[in-house]
Design an enzyme around this catalytic site. Structure first.
Site, PDB file in Angstrom:
ATOM      1  N   ASN A   1     -69.570  -3.404   3.960  1.00  0.00           N
ATOM      2  CA  ASN A   1     -68.676  -2.157   3.907  1.00  0.00           C
ATOM      3  C   ASN A   1     -68.878  -1.596   4.525  1.00  0.00           C
ATOM      4  O   ASN A   1     -69.735  -0.371   5.206  1.00  0.00           O
ATOM      5  CB  ASN A   1     -69.635  -1.966   2.539  1.00  0.00           C
ATOM      6  CG  ASN A   1     -69.044  -0.549   1.834  1.00  0.00           C
ATOM      7  OD1 ASN A   1     -68.318   0.100   1.756  1.00  0.00           O
ATOM      8  ND2 ASN A   1     -70.229   0.245   0.940  1.00  0.00           N
ATOM      9  N   TRP A   2     -67.860  -0.975   4.964  1.00  0.00           N
ATOM     10  CA  TRP A   2     -66.874   0.093   5.933  1.00  0.00           C
ATOM     11  C   TRP A   2     -66.990   1.443   5.561  1.00  0.00           C
ATOM     12  O   TRP A   2     -67.021   2.402   6.245  1.00  0.00           O
ATOM     13  CB  TRP A   2     -65.240  -0.595   6.381  1.00  0.00           C
ATOM     14  CG  TRP A   2     -66.162  -1.334   7.244  1.00  0.00           C
ATOM     15  CD1 TRP A   2     -66.227  -2.756   7.233  1.00  0.00           C
ATOM     16  CD2 TRP A   2     -63.961  -2.051   7.661  1.00  0.00           C
ATOM     17  NE1 TRP A   2     -65.714  -3.631   8.222  1.00  0.00           N
ATOM     18  CE2 TRP A   2     -64.378  -3.201   8.813  1.00  0.00           C
ATOM     19  CE3 TRP A   2     -62.749  -1.430   8.226  1.00  0.00           C
ATOM     20  CZ2 TRP A   2     -63.509  -4.191   9.145  1.00  0.00           C
ATOM     21  CZ3 TRP A   2     -61.904  -2.292   8.508  1.00  0.00           C
ATOM     22  CH2 TRP A   2     -62.164  -3.541   9.109  1.00  0.00           C
ATOM     23  N   LYS A   3     -67.061   1.568   4.701  1.00  0.00           N
ATOM     24  CA  LYS A   3     -67.421   2.829   3.621  1.00  0.00           C
ATOM     25  C   LYS A   3     -65.967   3.652   4.134  1.00  0.00           C
ATOM     26  O   LYS A   3     -64.569   3.159   4.670  1.00  0.00           O
ATOM     27  CB  LYS A   3     -68.589   3.571   4.293  1.00  0.00           C
ATOM     28  CG  LYS A   3     -69.260   2.778   3.866  1.00  0.00           C
ATOM     29  CD  LYS A   3     -70.730   3.688   3.246  1.00  0.00           C
ATOM     30  CE  LYS A   3     -72.285   2.207   3.129  1.00  0.00           C
ATOM     31  NZ  LYS A   3     -73.556   3.048   2.960  1.00  0.00           N
TER      32      LYS A   3
ATOM     33  N   HIS B   1     -71.892   0.930  -6.889  1.00  0.00           N
ATOM     34  CA  HIS B   1     -72.373   1.207  -5.316  1.00  0.00           C
ATOM     35  C   HIS B   1     -73.012   3.155  -5.433  1.00  0.00           C
ATOM     36  O   HIS B   1     -72.499   3.516  -5.932  1.00  0.00           O
ATOM     37  CB  HIS B   1     -71.823   1.960  -3.923  1.00  0.00           C
ATOM     38  CG  HIS B   1     -71.947   1.727  -2.544  1.00  0.00           C
ATOM     39  ND1 HIS B   1     -72.929   2.438  -2.556  1.00  0.00           N
ATOM     40  CD2 HIS B   1     -72.550   1.377  -1.572  1.00  0.00           C
ATOM     41  CE1 HIS B   1     -73.394   2.613  -1.247  1.00  0.00           C
ATOM     42  NE2 HIS B   1     -73.212   1.787  -0.696  1.00  0.00           N
TER      43      HIS B   1
ATOM     44  N   GLU C   1     -73.641   5.529  -3.657  1.00  0.00           N
ATOM     45  CA  GLU C   1     -72.938   6.729  -3.212  1.00  0.00           C
ATOM     46  C   GLU C   1     -71.757   7.469  -4.281  1.00  0.00           C
ATOM     47  O   GLU C   1     -71.952   8.488  -5.017  1.00  0.00           O
ATOM     48  CB  GLU C   1     -72.022   6.056  -1.912  1.00  0.00           C
ATOM     49  CG  GLU C   1     -73.073   6.539  -0.929  1.00  0.00           C
ATOM     50  CD  GLU C   1     -72.485   5.518   0.228  1.00  0.00           C
ATOM     51  OE1 GLU C   1     -71.627   5.225   0.445  1.00  0.00           O
ATOM     52  OE2 GLU C   1     -73.319   5.275   0.919  1.00  0.00           O
TER      53      GLU C   1
ATOM     54  N   GLU D   1     -79.582  -2.641  -3.505  1.00  0.00           N
ATOM     55  CA  GLU D   1     -79.527  -1.654  -2.609  1.00  0.00           C
ATOM     56  C   GLU D   1     -80.396  -0.387  -2.534  1.00  0.00           C
ATOM     57  O   GLU D   1     -80.094   0.511  -3.713  1.00  0.00           O
ATOM     58  CB  GLU D   1     -78.427  -1.001  -1.795  1.00  0.00           C
ATOM     59  CG  GLU D   1     -77.091  -1.724  -1.900  1.00  0.00           C
ATOM     60  CD  GLU D   1     -76.188  -1.533  -0.758  1.00  0.00           C
ATOM     61  OE1 GLU D   1     -75.343  -1.814   0.090  1.00  0.00           O
ATOM     62  OE2 GLU D   1     -75.768  -0.604  -1.056  1.00  0.00           O
TER      63      GLU D   1
ATOM     64  N   GLY E   1     -78.503   4.333   5.224  1.00  0.00           N
ATOM     65  CA  GLY E   1     -78.247   4.944   6.299  1.00  0.00           C
ATOM     66  C   GLY E   1     -79.250   5.598   6.634  1.00  0.00           C
ATOM     67  O   GLY E   1     -78.623   6.610   6.975  1.00  0.00           O
TER      68      GLY E   1
ATOM     69  N   SER F   1     -79.461  -0.298   5.744  1.00  0.00           N
ATOM     70  CA  SER F   1     -80.470   0.091   6.937  1.00  0.00           C
ATOM     71  C   SER F   1     -80.472  -1.951   7.521  1.00  0.00           C
ATOM     72  O   SER F   1     -81.226  -1.877   8.274  1.00  0.00           O
ATOM     73  CB  SER F   1     -81.476   0.244   7.653  1.00  0.00           C
ATOM     74  OG  SER F   1     -81.445   1.841   7.023  1.00  0.00           O
TER      75      SER F   1
ATOM     76  N   GLY G   1     -73.748  -2.297   5.829  1.00  0.00           N
ATOM     77  CA  GLY G   1     -72.987  -0.399   6.323  1.00  0.00           C
ATOM     78  C   GLY G   1     -72.866  -0.426   7.474  1.00  0.00           C
ATOM     79  O   GLY G   1     -71.811  -0.710   8.114  1.00  0.00           O
ATOM     80  N   GLY G   2     -73.322   0.853   8.146  1.00  0.00           N
ATOM     81  CA  GLY G   2     -72.931   1.501   9.638  1.00  0.00           C
ATOM     82  C   GLY G   2     -73.044  -0.586  11.022  1.00  0.00           C
ATOM     83  O   GLY G   2     -71.712  -0.047  11.330  1.00  0.00           O
TER      84      GLY G   2
HETATM   85  P1  13P Z   1     -76.301   1.590   6.153  1.00  0.00           P
HETATM   86  O1  13P Z   1     -76.511  -0.073   6.415  1.00  0.00           O
HETATM   87  O2  13P Z   1     -75.966   1.494   6.515  1.00  0.00           O
HETATM   88  O3  13P Z   1     -77.896   1.730   5.531  1.00  0.00           O
HETATM   89  O4  13P Z   1     -75.418   0.684   4.311  1.00  0.00           O
HETATM   90  C1  13P Z   1     -75.474   0.155   2.952  1.00  0.00           C
HETATM   91  C2  13P Z   1     -75.193  -0.019   2.549  1.00  0.00           C
HETATM   92  O5  13P Z   1     -74.761   0.840   1.322  1.00  0.00           O
HETATM   93  C3  13P Z   1     -74.372  -0.867   2.131  1.00  0.00           C
HETATM   94  O6  13P Z   1     -73.105  -0.384   1.040  1.00  0.00           O
END
Ligand code: 13P
Length: 246
Positions: free
Chosen positions: A9-11, A93, A95, A164, A170, A208, A229-230
């Site tokens: 997930n590149w956000k 998600h 967010e 999640e 993050g 994470s 994510g990251g």
């Molecule tokens: P991180 O891997 O950056 O913690 O993000 C997880 C995430 O929200 C994937 O959708």
């Protein structure tokens, strides 16, 4: 045996140049013995789709509208995503739940719209730190899941679930494999009551996930891969996580 799935997930990250380098790096590191997909920001979707044409990596979107078409400025429908060859779409998600006030029912309606256009919704559930500390984890994730189960009926077996925990996203704080497994098992039991196919469903962990913790997380019996994510923004890290899923 369920096949593992790793989704990046590149956000709201990337650029045309960075995306091209990332995908080239990933292609060079593969193939992987797991299903792999990337979810870029929407504006890059067609370019990413073109560059992944004929390759093993699938692609998807980070959200979709619950509606089919109409006066919904800024929204994109599942039908439009399907036109660009998306296999997956992330819905619910944390967010989006937090920053866009998405309700459990809206998330369920988005999942339904995705399925109607033959996309696989990756439905995210997870508790906040305050909810975990109040001992509410099970209640919260079951409530989030239950809205989707009720809306999709027997089609529930066609979704991918992503657990999640919000406090792990993050933050560099990962749920321990045991903490994650406990919630995954709970979710699978809940799904079992709704479909005879619960054992075939993929339940991903996100929060994470890094190259150094992926293998232990993925070795848990009910963890079928990750939503990353990251670490999905660096080809070497994402490739290492995909390898850990094999
Ligand atoms: P991180 O891997 O950056 O913690 O993000 C997880 C995430 O929200 C994937 O959708």
């Amino acid at each position: 045996m369920r096949r593992k799935l790793v989704v990046g997930n590149w956000k709201m990250n990337g650029s045309r140049l960075a995306n091209a380098e990332l995908l080239a790096g990933l292609e060079e590191a593969g193939p992987f013995d797991a299903d792999v997909a990337v979810c870029p920001p929407l504006v890059y979707l067609s370019e990413v789709a073109l560059s992944l044409q004929g390759k093993r990596t699938a692609w998807g979107a980070q959200d979709c509208s619950a509606r089919d078409s109409g006066a919904y400025t800024g929204e994109v429908s599942a039908a439009m995503l399907a036109e660009f060859g998306c296999k997956y779409v992330i819905v619910g998600h944390s967010e989006r739940r937090a920053l866009h006030a998405e309700s459990d029912q809206l998330v369920a309606d988005k999942a339904k719209a995705a399925l109607a256009h033959h996309l696989t919704p990756i439905v995210c559930v997870g508790e906040t730190l305050a909810e975990r500390e109040a001992g509410q984890t099970d209640v919260v994730v079951k409530r989030q899941m239950s809205a989707v189960i009720h809306t999709l009926g027997h089609c529930i077996s066609q979704i991918v679930v992503a657990y999640e925990p919000v406090w792990a996203i993050g933050t560099g704080k990962t749920a321990t494999p045991e903490q994650a497994q406990a919630v995954h098992a709970l979710l699978r039991t809940q799904l079992h009551a709704a479909t005879p196919k619960s054992e075939e469903m993929q339940i991903l962990y996100g929060g994470s996930v890094k190259p150094d913790n992926a293998a232990t997380l993925f070795s848990q019996p009910d963890i079928d891969g990750g939503l990353i994510g990251g670490a999905s923004l660096k080809a070497a890290d994402f490739a290492a996580i995909c390898r850990a899923a094999a």
